[in-house]
Design a protein around this motif. Structure first.
Motif, short mmCIF file in Angstrom:
data_model
loop_
_atom_site.label_atom_id
_atom_site.label_comp_id
_atom_site.label_asym_id
_atom_site.label_seq_id
_atom_site.Cartn_x
_atom_site.Cartn_y
_atom_site.Cartn_z
N VAL A 11 29.12 23.64 12.41
CA VAL A 11 28.47 24.14 11.56
C VAL A 11 28.91 25.50 10.57
N VAL A 15 29.31 26.00 6.59
CA VAL A 15 28.83 26.71 6.02
C VAL A 15 29.65 27.80 5.26
N ASN A 36 15.05 27.89 14.22
CA ASN A 36 15.35 26.81 13.07
C ASN A 36 14.18 26.85 12.34
N LEU A 53 19.75 28.19 6.58
CA LEU A 53 20.51 27.07 6.94
C LEU A 53 19.28 26.41 7.86
N ARG A 54 19.08 24.99 7.61
CA ARG A 54 18.09 24.08 8.46
C ARG A 54 18.76 23.12 8.87
N LEU A 55 18.65 22.90 10.39
CA LEU A 55 19.43 21.93 11.20
C LEU A 55 18.27 20.82 11.62
N THR A 97 29.08 18.35 9.90
CA THR A 97 28.64 19.06 10.94
C THR A 97 28.22 19.03 12.48
N ALA A 101 22.15 19.06 8.05
CA ALA A 101 22.27 20.37 7.67
C ALA A 101 21.83 20.77 6.27
N LEU A 103 21.72 23.72 3.37
CA LEU A 103 22.21 25.09 3.32
C LEU A 103 21.50 25.63 1.78
#
Length: 313
Positions: A11, A15, A36, A53-55, A97, A101, A103
Motif C-alpha cells: 500500500v 501511494v 480507517n 487513504l481509504r482501505l 495493493t 484502496a 486515495l
C-alpha cells in the motif's frame, strides 16, 4: 497517529507512486475512531503535504460495491465542481495493493460537530444538499437508483430482528400505502449528515464519504440533513436546513413530509447504535434517550404534515 510500518508495504509503495515526485509516506492518522480512513503525511512535505487513504477488503462484496460507488461519485463531483475531494488513484480489485484502496486529496476544515449550531451553519448544510440536486443523474451500475439514505442497510429488517416502536411501525405502514414521489433523478450523496461534512470558519468546505451515493430524489439528501440536524440540535434546527436549501435552489421543496418520514425510518428503535460515532465526532453529550426523543419528535411532526398534505390533495 500510527507508525507507518503498520500499513502494508504494498500500500505504501502504491501511494508513493500515485502521488509521485519521489515522496514517501511519513505518518498516518486515523480519521474514524482512530482508524480507517487514514490521513497520510509525506516527506518531503514541500512537494505534497497530505492525502486521505481509504482501505477495504477485496473479498467483501459490500466493500467492493461501496468503493466502486465512492470512485464513481468523486468523478461526478469533480466534473461538476462540487465540494468534494479529488481522486488521486484507486485500486478497486486489490491487484496493486492487496486491498481495496482509494486515495484522494485533502479538503480544508474538520468534521467536529459543535454542541450548538448557528442558523448560518445549518443553512449552509441545506445549501450543500442543494448543490447536489443541481446535477441531473440517470441511475447507472456504480451509482444506482436510491430511494433513501444509507440504502445498503435494511433498517426495516433490523427493527424486526431487534425490536421496534409503535411510532416507527406506523411510519412504515404509512409509507407502504404511498407511492414514492416521481420526478427526475439527481445526484445524491446518500448519507448526508454533519459527520460527513467539513467546516472552516462557519463555512461548509466539502462533503466526504460518498460510498452511499447514487441517483435519486433531491428529498433524500435534504431530509437526511434535516433529520440529522434535528437529532444533533433539536427539532427547530431542521427548519434552518430547509431555509438554506430553498434559498440556494430558489424554490420550495417538493414532498418534504414524505421524505422526512423516510429519513427518520433510517434508524433503529434503540438509537444507541449511532451514539459511538456521534461521540467520536465531538458530541459526548448525546445519549440514546436524547436521540430517541428527538427522532420521535421529528417523525411525529413529519407524519402529521404528511396526513395534512393527504387531506388537501
Amino acid at each position: 497517529m500510527i507508525a507507518v510500518s503498520e500499513l502494508p508495504e504494498e500500500v505504501l509503495r502504491w501511494v508513493s507512486g500515485a502521488v509521485g515526485g519521489g515522496v514517501r509516506v511519513d505518518g498516518a492518522t486515523g480519521l474514524r475512531e482512530g482508524g480507517n480512513p487514514w490521513l497520510l503525511r509525506f516527506e518531503p512535505a514541500d512537494r505534497v503535504e497530505a492525502a486521505v487513504l481509504r482501505l477495504g477488503d477485496p473479498a467483501d462484496s459490500n466493500h467492493r460495491r461501496r468503493f466502486g460507488t465512492e470512485v464513481a461519485a468523486l468523478r461526478v463531483a469533480a466534473e461538476h465542481r462540487l465540494p468534494a475531494a479529488r481522486l488521486i488513484a484507486a485500486d478497486l480489485d486489490g491487484a496493486e495493493t492487496g486491498a481495496l484502496a482509494v486515495l484522494t486529496t485533502v479538503l480544508p476544515g474538520d468534521s467536529t460537530i459543535p454542541p450548538v449550531a448557528s442558523a448560518e451553519r445549518l443553512r449552509g448544510l441545506g445549501a450543500a444538499a442543494a448543490a447536489l440536486q443541481a446535477v441531473p443523474l440517470t441511475p447507472r451500475p456504480a451509482l444506482p437508483l436510491r430511494t433513501r439514505s444509507i440504502a445498503d442497510v435494511d433498517f426495516t429488517a433490523l427493527r424486526r430482528a431487534k425490536g421496534t416502536t409503535a411510532l416507527l411501525t406506523a411510519a412504515e405502514e404509512r409509507l407502504d400505502r404511498l407511492p414514492a414521489p416521481g420526478g427526475p433523478t439527481v445526484f445524491v450523496h446518500g448519507d448526508l449528515w454533519h459527520g460527513n461534512t467539513l467546516w472552516s470558519g462557519g463555512r461548509c468546505t466539502g462533503l466526504v464519504d460518498w460510498d452511499c451515493a447514487g441517483a435519486g430524489s433531491p428529498g433524500i439528501d435534504l431530509s437526511g440533513a434535516r433529520f440529522d440536524a434535528a437529532l444533533l440540535f433539536g427539532l427547530p434546527a431542521a427548519d434552518h436546513v430547509l431555509e438554506g436549501w430553498q434559498r440556494a435552489t430558489g424554490r420550495r421543496a417538493d414532498d418534504l413530509a414524505y421524505w422526512d418520514v423516510v429519513a427518520a425510518t433510517c434508524s433503529l428503535a434503540d438509537m444507541g447504535f449511532c451514539v459511538p460515532v456521534m461521540h467520536d465526532q465531538g458530541r459526548p453529550d448525546l445519549d440514546a434517550d436524547t436521540l430517541g426523543a428527538r427522532r420521535d419528535a421529528f417523525l411525529s411532526a413529519a407524519l402529521a404534515r404528511l396526513d395534512a398534505d393527504s387531506r388537501q390533495s
